[in-house]
Design an enzyme around this catalytic site. Sequence first.
Site, mmCIF file in Angstrom:
data_model
loop_
_atom_site.group_PDB
_atom_site.id
_atom_site.type_symbol
_atom_site.label_atom_id
_atom_site.label_comp_id
_atom_site.label_asym_id
_atom_site.label_seq_id
_atom_site.Cartn_x
_atom_site.Cartn_y
_atom_site.Cartn_z
ATOM 1 N N THR A 206 -8.537 -4.794 1.038
ATOM 2 C CA THR A 206 -7.313 -4.932 1.622
ATOM 3 C C THR A 206 -5.787 -4.143 2.281
ATOM 4 O OG1 THR A 206 -6.698 -5.875 -0.699
ATOM 5 C CG2 THR A 206 -4.916 -5.138 -0.036
ATOM 6 N N LYS B 133 -2.512 -2.331 -6.362
ATOM 7 C CA LYS B 133 -3.427 -1.864 -4.955
ATOM 8 C C LYS B 133 -2.661 -2.575 -4.136
ATOM 9 C CE LYS B 133 -5.622 -6.212 -3.915
ATOM 10 N NZ LYS B 133 -4.726 -7.514 -3.085
#
Length: 326
Positions: free
Chosen positions: A243, A186
């Site tokens: 994030t 990710k």
Amino acid sequence: MKIAVIGSGGWGTAIAVLLAGKGNDVYMWSWIQEETDRLNADRENKEFLPGVKLPDNIICTHDMGACIDGAEVVVTAAPSPATRTTAKQMSPFVKPGQKLVNISKGLEGELRLSEVYKQEIPQADISVLSGPSHAEEVGRGVPTTVVVASDKKETAELLQDVFMTASFRVYTSDDITGVELGGALKNVIALCAGISDGLGYGDNTKAALITRGVAEITRLGVAMGARASTFAGLSGLGDLIVTGTSTLSRNHTAGELLGKGMSLDDTLKKVHMVVEGVNTAEAAYKLSKKYGVETPIIEQAYNLLYKGITPEEAVNTLMTRQRTSE
């Protein structure tokens, strides 16, 4: 209980504060004596977690043996580039069956970080903890939810109890591969989301990056032995959202600087912390080729970071790809 935290960056410090808040005796190891001395003097990690006071039951030390000896749980928080070096230092002090839980995210080449620890500390009972968890928020007690993964149900449930608080909810999983890959991959997509913001694009672009990014992560993860459902959970989609959309994320911050035209070297100097997405982009690209998985976003991130193409060229390549179905 006695708990050792190996690594005194922002995330290691935040977890140490959380565990100390439950009444544990927490020993936090720093890799240099000078940092240990500053932490003990200031009772605050002013560089990586400013504003969060260290409780008296956190003992900062540079003595690896004293830190690990007798600890019922050893928490490893070394950044991915330092994982193997740290594991080699730890190995002589870890007893057979001692529980080790890695909370760092990233890859070492084609290896997941737990695989590195298993190579260097085969006598340990190794688990991982991951999920959407900014250190700055965990340190302040902001409600957070993560997942701990182990191939032993009893270990996962023990660690669930060790970490769980009224503001830190922990789920369990037996898919270590999926939980680790979600947490590592990710970062590449989050870096791309930051680049999008740096280019001045909007919510449509970011939503597309996140959605198609999850599809790429899932394809690659399944090819490597993970469950597809894991990537729709906390350590996959959940971690990517936090994030890829937050100014607290160093990957997003680095991506935004790259999108605005800053060089990679200058970006890394300005961020002043390890940007896992940069390291992971190369590993993820190579893994996609090894497993024969199509990952166009990851490929363009790799080309931008390591082949010198511009952000605009990367976007144009993605948007003008051959027609396909979802």
